[in-house]
Scaffold this motif. Structure first.
Motif, PDB file in Angstrom:
ATOM      1  N   GLU A  48      -5.209  -7.920  -7.037  1.00  0.00           N
ATOM      2  CA  GLU A  48      -6.274  -6.992  -6.635  1.00  0.00           C
ATOM      3  C   GLU A  48      -6.952  -6.310  -7.825  1.00  0.00           C
ATOM      4  O   GLU A  48      -8.103  -6.581  -8.152  1.00  0.00           O
ATOM      5  N   ALA A  49      -6.214  -5.436  -8.473  1.00  0.00           N
ATOM      6  CA  ALA A  49      -6.779  -4.635  -9.558  1.00  0.00           C
ATOM      7  C   ALA A  49      -5.634  -4.065 -10.385  1.00  0.00           C
ATOM      8  O   ALA A  49      -4.528  -3.874  -9.871  1.00  0.00           O
ATOM      9  N   GLU A  54      -0.969  -1.040 -16.276  1.00  0.00           N
ATOM     10  CA  GLU A  54      -1.820  -2.124 -16.769  1.00  0.00           C
ATOM     11  C   GLU A  54      -3.036  -1.530 -17.480  1.00  0.00           C
ATOM     12  O   GLU A  54      -3.485  -2.037 -18.506  1.00  0.00           O
ATOM     13  N   PHE A  61       0.064  -6.897 -14.573  1.00  0.00           N
ATOM     14  CA  PHE A  61       1.443  -6.915 -14.053  1.00  0.00           C
ATOM     15  C   PHE A  61       2.499  -6.561 -15.100  1.00  0.00           C
ATOM     16  O   PHE A  61       3.433  -7.322 -15.332  1.00  0.00           O
ATOM     17  N   ASN A  87      -6.964 -10.642 -11.892  1.00  0.00           N
ATOM     18  CA  ASN A  87      -7.281  -9.740 -10.784  1.00  0.00           C
ATOM     19  C   ASN A  87      -8.734  -9.897 -10.364  1.00  0.00           C
ATOM     20  O   ASN A  87      -9.584 -10.285 -11.170  1.00  0.00           O
ATOM     21  N   HIS A 161       1.308  -9.229  -1.721  1.00  0.00           N
ATOM     22  CA  HIS A 161       1.277  -8.667  -3.073  1.00  0.00           C
ATOM     23  C   HIS A 161       2.690  -8.167  -3.409  1.00  0.00           C
ATOM     24  O   HIS A 161       3.390  -7.635  -2.531  1.00  0.00           O
TER      25      HIS A 161
END
Ligand code: URA
Length: 196
Positions: A48-49, A54, A61, A87, A161
């Motif tokens: 996703e983001a 991060e 990740f 992402n 996720h």
């Protein structure tokens, strides 16, 4: 392919992203997060983001979700060096809220060019936001995870996720089964590698 990134090389994408101001997230981010991993990988993971950690390190990740992802990969005979991980959105959103349409639209060229350069055989969407952007707007992870769609030379699938596993550890085995199918599809198991 016409590119806003000059020749559309990895370096040009990176240079563009490092100074990107295409959406308001550029005002609040610390570092944009470019995808990482093998540029020869057959498997591309799209999440996703970036989260808060991060955002600090500029690497996808690296937080708690990353720990879960690494364990899953390891148990399926994969390492980050076997994959490319990226992402939908390259900048952290305040409070980890879902990215909005403006942000998704502004960021899409980066993902498009990463995909164009990588030419993955398999795309794995991690979570609802990625699956609904990449596979189908009405994709339902709970019902459709582990199912496959084919587009040109690429097979697409989605699973939960890793952060969903942090919220509900009982999902771990489900996601692992999805990953084992992905490995099977790609003939990337240790056994297959040792036989080569
Ligand atoms: N969650 C994501 O979706 N992406 C990351 O890079 C880290 C956490």
């Amino acid at each position: 392919m016409q590119s806003i990134f000059g020749q559309g090389t990895w370096n040009e994408i990176y240079e563009h992203l490092s100074v990107c101001t295409q959406c308001p997230l550029s005002q609040s981010r610390h570092l944009p997060v470019m995808g990482r991993g093998s540029r020869q990988a057959d498997i591309m993971l799209i999440a996703e983001a970036p989260g808060a950690q991060e955002d600090q390190q500029g690497v996808p990740f690296v937080g708690r979700s990353g720990e879960v992802l690494d364990r899953l990969l390891l148990e399926c005979g994969l390492g980050r060096e076997d994959l490319y991980i990226t992402n939908i959105i390259k900048c952290h959103s305040p409070g980890n809220r879902d990215p909005n349409e403006e942000e998704k639209k502004a960021c899409f060229p980066y993902l498009k060019y990463e995909t164009y350069l990588l030419k993955p055989e398999i795309i794995v969407c991690l979570g609802r936001v990625a699956a609904q952007r990449i596979i189908a707007p009405d994709f339902k992870i709970s019902r459709q995870h582990g199912t496959w769609t084919h587009r040109k030379n690429c097979a697409l699938t989605a699973t939960y996720h890793p952060s969903a596993i942090l919220h509900d550890p009982s999902k771990y085995e489900l996601v692992k089964e999805d990953f084992l199918e992905i490995v099977k599809k790609c003939s990337l198991s240790y056994a297959a590698r040792w036989k080569r």
